[in-house]
Design a protein around this motif. Sequence first.
Motif, PDB file in Angstrom:
ATOM      1  N   LEU A  32       0.847  -1.194   0.000  1.00  0.00           N
ATOM      2  CA  LEU A  32       0.000   0.000   0.000  1.00  0.00           C
ATOM      3  C   LEU A  32       0.875   1.234   0.000  1.00  0.00           C
ATOM      4  O   LEU A  32       1.526   1.548   0.995  1.00  0.00           O
ATOM      5  N   CYS A  78      -3.244  -3.223   9.209  1.00  0.00           N
ATOM      6  CA  CYS A  78      -3.502  -2.088   8.327  1.00  0.00           C
ATOM      7  C   CYS A  78      -4.928  -1.593   8.536  1.00  0.00           C
ATOM      8  O   CYS A  78      -5.853  -2.381   8.762  1.00  0.00           O
ATOM      9  N   VAL A  79      -5.121  -0.301   8.406  1.00  0.00           N
ATOM     10  CA  VAL A  79      -6.441   0.300   8.601  1.00  0.00           C
ATOM     11  C   VAL A  79      -7.429  -0.178   7.540  1.00  0.00           C
ATOM     12  O   VAL A  79      -8.638  -0.156   7.744  1.00  0.00           O
ATOM     13  N   TRP A 159      -0.213   2.440   8.838  1.00  0.00           N
ATOM     14  CA  TRP A 159       0.118   3.671   8.096  1.00  0.00           C
ATOM     15  C   TRP A 159       1.137   4.510   8.874  1.00  0.00           C
ATOM     16  O   TRP A 159       1.809   5.363   8.299  1.00  0.00           O
TER      17      TRP A 159
END
Length: 199
Positions: A32, A78-79, A159
């Motif tokens: 990402l 991860c969000v 993130w």
Amino acid sequence: MGIISRGFGGRRRDSAPELPPGQYLTHDFPVLSAGPTPRIPLDRWSFTITTEVGQKHTWDWKAFTALPAEEITRDIHCVTKWSKLGTSWKGVSLDTLFEEVETAADFVMAHSTGGYTTNVPLEDLLDGKAWIAYEFDGEPLEEEHGGPARLLVPHLYFWKSAKWVNGLEMMLDDEPGFWETAGYHMYGDPWLEQRYTGD
Ligand SMILES: Nc1nc2c(c(=O)[nH]1)N[C@H]1C(S)=C(S)[C@@H](COP(=O)(O)O)O[C@H]1N2
Ligand SMILES: [Mo]
């Protein structure tokens, strides 16, 4: 067995007691990135901690990799809802890098090549909670995953783990980085599901 529990939408998802709320398990390693992957030659790599009074502490690749390194095994979250359990890294503890840094500031902005930023309280980087990682699974960290080196703060949403990190800037007040400005949570604790502002 015999009973298969289904998640929302009827899709079966791996889950495990060690997963934070709302997360599912993944076995691959998604990439990402908000922009293109920078290529950073090791002879041009450097990492700088800048204090609130402008004092700079800089390591080139040789000095950085000469520091004591640690093997790290942690879960990452991860969000976007994937979690990966037991990921293995090698890196330099932020405790080691901050040994020679004098600061009275409580907040940090991580800066990456390419312009990505993310904010983290200093106490979340110290006491064995964060590293500058340069190996994954026993191999040099791949460029897509932040190589030559990335911040690793596994107890917060991923993130906060800035890829291609090139510096930390000490701040007296907490200020939002790239995703935080776009509405992500200022802190990002996955166990409290702090995904967005107001969570
Ligand atoms: N420099 C930089 N770091 C970054 C990002 C980014 O776009 N740029 N994305 C963040 C996000 S949202 C996540 S989930 C992880 C993804 O890391 P991965 O690509 O190694 O899975 O990196 C984080 N660090
Ligand atoms: Mo993410």
